[in-house]
Write a protein that holds these residues in place. Sequence first.
Motif, PDB file in Angstrom:
ATOM      1  N   GLY A  41       0.804  -1.218   0.000  1.00 26.08           N
ATOM      2  CA  GLY A  41       0.000   0.000   0.000  1.00 26.08           C
ATOM      3  C   GLY A  41       0.834   1.263   0.000  1.00 26.08           C
ATOM      4  O   GLY A  41       2.054   1.242   0.198  1.00 26.08           O
ATOM      5  N   TRP A  42       0.147   2.363  -0.238  1.00 28.08           N
ATOM      6  CA  TRP A  42       0.746   3.696  -0.214  1.00 28.08           C
ATOM      7  C   TRP A  42      -0.297   4.647   0.356  1.00 28.08           C
ATOM      8  O   TRP A  42      -1.333   4.886  -0.261  1.00 28.08           O
ATOM      9  N   HIS A  43      -0.058   5.154   1.578  1.00 21.77           N
ATOM     10  CA  HIS A  43      -0.965   6.103   2.231  1.00 21.77           C
ATOM     11  C   HIS A  43      -2.404   5.598   2.254  1.00 21.77           C
ATOM     12  O   HIS A  43      -3.316   6.266   1.770  1.00 21.77           O
ATOM     13  N   HIS A  44      -2.621   4.417   2.804  1.00 17.22           N
ATOM     14  CA  HIS A  44      -3.943   3.811   2.996  1.00 17.22           C
ATOM     15  C   HIS A  44      -4.663   3.502   1.681  1.00 17.22           C
ATOM     16  O   HIS A  44      -5.893   3.459   1.635  1.00 17.22           O
ATOM     17  N   ARG A  45      -3.916   3.302   0.609  1.00 19.92           N
ATOM     18  CA  ARG A  45      -4.489   2.968  -0.694  1.00 19.92           C
ATOM     19  C   ARG A  45      -3.663   1.810  -1.261  1.00 19.92           C
ATOM     20  O   ARG A  45      -2.458   1.768  -1.061  1.00 19.92           O
ATOM     21  N   PRO A  46      -4.284   0.882  -1.983  1.00 19.96           N
ATOM     22  CA  PRO A  46      -3.480  -0.179  -2.604  1.00 19.96           C
ATOM     23  C   PRO A  46      -2.421   0.422  -3.528  1.00 19.96           C
ATOM     24  O   PRO A  46      -2.701   1.368  -4.266  1.00 19.96           O
ATOM     25  N   TYR A  48      -1.015  -0.745  -6.190  1.00 15.34           N
ATOM     26  CA  TYR A  48      -1.337  -0.846  -7.617  1.00 15.34           C
ATOM     27  C   TYR A  48      -2.279   0.276  -8.053  1.00 15.34           C
ATOM     28  O   TYR A  48      -2.147   0.841  -9.132  1.00 15.34           O
ATOM     29  N   SER A  49      -3.205   0.652  -7.191  1.00 10.43           N
ATOM     30  CA  SER A  49      -4.131   1.745  -7.497  1.00 10.43           C
ATOM     31  C   SER A  49      -3.392   3.079  -7.564  1.00 10.43           C
ATOM     32  O   SER A  49      -3.660   3.913  -8.442  1.00 10.43           O
ATOM     33  N   GLU A  50      -2.466   3.286  -6.645  1.00  9.25           N
ATOM     34  CA  GLU A  50      -1.676   4.524  -6.637  1.00  9.25           C
ATOM     35  C   GLU A  50      -0.872   4.657  -7.932  1.00  9.25           C
ATOM     36  O   GLU A  50      -0.814   5.735  -8.529  1.00  9.25           O
ATOM     37  N   HIS A  53      -3.232   5.523 -10.830  1.00  2.94           N
ATOM     38  CA  HIS A  53      -3.667   6.926 -10.760  1.00  2.94           C
ATOM     39  C   HIS A  53      -2.535   7.879 -11.129  1.00  2.94           C
ATOM     40  O   HIS A  53      -2.762   8.893 -11.793  1.00  2.94           O
ATOM     41  N   ARG A  54      -1.320   7.564 -10.728  1.00  2.00           N
ATOM     42  CA  ARG A  54      -0.176   8.406 -11.115  1.00  2.00           C
ATOM     43  C   ARG A  54       0.046   8.354 -12.627  1.00  2.00           C
ATOM     44  O   ARG A  54       0.357   9.360 -13.251  1.00  2.00           O
TER      45      ARG A  54
END
Length: 136
Positions: A41-46, A48-50, A53-54
């Motif tokens: 994760g990255w800052h309470h987000r999966p 892969y999702s981060e 989005h980037r």
Amino acid sequence: MTRKSKKTHETEETEENRVTEGTRVTERGLRLTVLIGESDGWHHRPLYSEIVHRAHQAGLAGASVFRGIEGFGASSMIHTQRLLSLSEDLPVAVVIVDTEERIRAFLPLVDEVIGEGVVVLDACEVIHYPGREESR
């Protein structure tokens, strides 16, 4: 990666890395594959999702996430969906394809969020099929 919507029936060299042939456009690209665990994760987000989005914010051509059914990484522990206790951290691959220049410019944004994992870069040939004018 830009797409050419004009139809042509002969092969045409449009740029150094791009060829138009019939109704398709072929160009060289770079495939970025980020191999991580599903529970990363990255800052309470999966994670892969981060990354997706980037990539979207960076204006890249596209990104897809693929969930593996079995695999192992640095820990050498095999994670599989067959065993409930090990199914919480299945392997995930984030795949992004764009021009080499755009992928390499995006790498520092991936570096910021990867704690553990592997990044693979592959040269590839990208074939675009522009939308057809008439419906099928």
